[in-house]
Design a protein around this motif. Structure first.
Motif, PDB file in Angstrom:
ATOM      1  N   GLU A  92       0.815  -1.219   0.000  1.00 15.11           N
ATOM      2  CA  GLU A  92       0.000   0.000   0.000  1.00 15.11           C
ATOM      3  C   GLU A  92       0.846   1.266   0.000  1.00 15.11           C
ATOM      4  N   ASN A  93       1.989   1.200   0.629  1.00  9.30           N
ATOM      5  CA  ASN A  93       2.795   2.405   0.814  1.00  9.30           C
ATOM      6  C   ASN A  93       3.554   2.751  -0.459  1.00  9.30           C
ATOM      7  N   THR A  94       3.182   3.845  -1.093  1.00  9.89           N
ATOM      8  CA  THR A  94       3.825   4.229  -2.361  1.00  9.89           C
ATOM      9  C   THR A  94       5.252   4.727  -2.161  1.00  9.89           C
ATOM     10  N   ALA A  95       5.682   4.876  -0.923  1.00 13.63           N
ATOM     11  CA  ALA A  95       7.073   5.263  -0.664  1.00 13.63           C
ATOM     12  C   ALA A  95       8.035   4.082  -0.788  1.00 13.63           C
ATOM     13  N   PHE A  96       7.489   2.864  -0.837  1.00  9.39           N
ATOM     14  CA  PHE A  96       8.362   1.704  -1.042  1.00  9.39           C
ATOM     15  C   PHE A  96       8.995   1.798  -2.437  1.00  9.39           C
ATOM     16  N   ASP A  97      10.298   1.557  -2.502  1.00  4.06           N
ATOM     17  CA  ASP A  97      10.942   1.602  -3.817  1.00  4.06           C
ATOM     18  C   ASP A  97      11.997   0.518  -4.001  1.00  4.06           C
ATOM     19  N   TYR A  98      11.934  -0.488  -3.183  1.00  2.00           N
ATOM     20  CA  TYR A  98      12.870  -1.616  -3.310  1.00  2.00           C
ATOM     21  C   TYR A  98      12.126  -2.842  -2.837  1.00  2.00           C
ATOM     22  N   ALA A 135       9.611  -5.249   1.309  1.00  8.28           N
ATOM     23  CA  ALA A 135       9.619  -3.916   0.708  1.00  8.28           C
ATOM     24  C   ALA A 135      10.339  -2.956   1.642  1.00  8.28           C
ATOM     25  N   ARG A 136      10.967  -1.974   1.022  1.00  6.03           N
ATOM     26  CA  ARG A 136      11.681  -0.944   1.782  1.00  6.03           C
ATOM     27  C   ARG A 136      11.605   0.350   1.003  1.00  6.03           C
ATOM     28  N   GLY A 137      11.674   1.470   1.718  1.00  3.42           N
ATOM     29  CA  GLY A 137      11.607   2.756   1.052  1.00  3.42           C
ATOM     30  C   GLY A 137      12.860   3.571   1.263  1.00  3.42           C
TER      31      GLY A 137
END
Lengths: 113, 112
Positions: free
Chosen positions: B26-32, B92-94
């Motif tokens: 859900e978190n769109t800040a995840f990018d990895y 997932a990680r941001g």
């Protein structure tokens, strides 16, 4: 090879005991984590640390504390062990930066009786 | 917002078949978005990872498909082998925060 070493593979402790789980990494990683792994629940984050003497609560910190006095060592403390803390505990570390890989220890299977 | 939802919980595939495991966030800040493989008695180890600026990444028999608009990603194991029998976790990680969030895991059994 990066190594994350957890001090014990198996531990059996009595209810009410204070329990120390130790984790050491040898690759100068800034970030260190403690997870617990339970069937059907995956890996849940207990605490993490992004620098010496710094700590942040994860999703399930109740009943736990941590200590990071040196960069390579991150300790998880169960102040007064309870049977619902019987679990597999996993330590992980990764370096600061973009998309850096997290490395895990082999896990500590803790049984509280 | 920090959750990663993974399915199925368990999967049985015949040798040579395709194993597919799905995750949603859900978190769109995840990018990895890494996938980890765990064998019994061992800690998880990185299998393959993707960033959201690509839709697919392939390493050998393992492929990640990524759908940014749907906020979903999946692991495909082609020509599944008994040695692939393990538990698989998506994560997932941001950028800018250190938490690595995991899915609940999928236990894969590849039958001979």
């Amino acid at each position: 090879d990066v190594k994350v070493t957890q001090s014990s593979r198996y531990l059996v402790k009595r209810t009410g005991e204070k329990v120390f789980l130790e984790c050491v990494q040898d690759m100068d990683h800034e970030n260190m984590f403690w997870y617990r792994q339970d069937p059907g629940l995956g890996l849940r984050l207990i605490y993490f640390s992004y620098d010496v003497k710094m700590k942040e609560k994860g999703d399930i910190p109740e009943g736990y504390s941590v200590s990071r006095e040196k960069k390579e060592r991150f300790s998880l403390i169960l102040e007064s062990a309870s049977t619902n803390q019987t679990s597999m505990y996993l330590c992980a570390s990764f370096k600061d930066g973009l998309n850096t890989e997290a490395f895990f220890g082999q896990g500590t299977r803790l049984t509280v009786v | 917002q920090q959750q990663v939802k993974q399915s199925p919980q368990s999967l049985i595939v015949q040798k040579g078949g395709i194993s597919i495991i799905n995750c949603a966030y859900e978190n769109t800040a995840f990018d990895y978005f890494p996938w980890y493989q765990q064998f019994p008695g061992k800690g998880p180890a990185l299998l393959i990872a993707i960033r959201p600026d690509v839709s697919e990444k392939k390493e050998g028999r393992f492929t990640i498909s990524f759908n940014k608009s749907a906020k979903q990603f999946s692991l495909h194991i082609m020509d599944s082998q008994p040695g692939d029998s393990a538990t698989y976790f998506c994560a997932a990680r941001g950028t800018g925060f250190q938490k690595l969030v995991f899915g609940t895991g999928t236990r894969l059994l590849v039958s001979p």
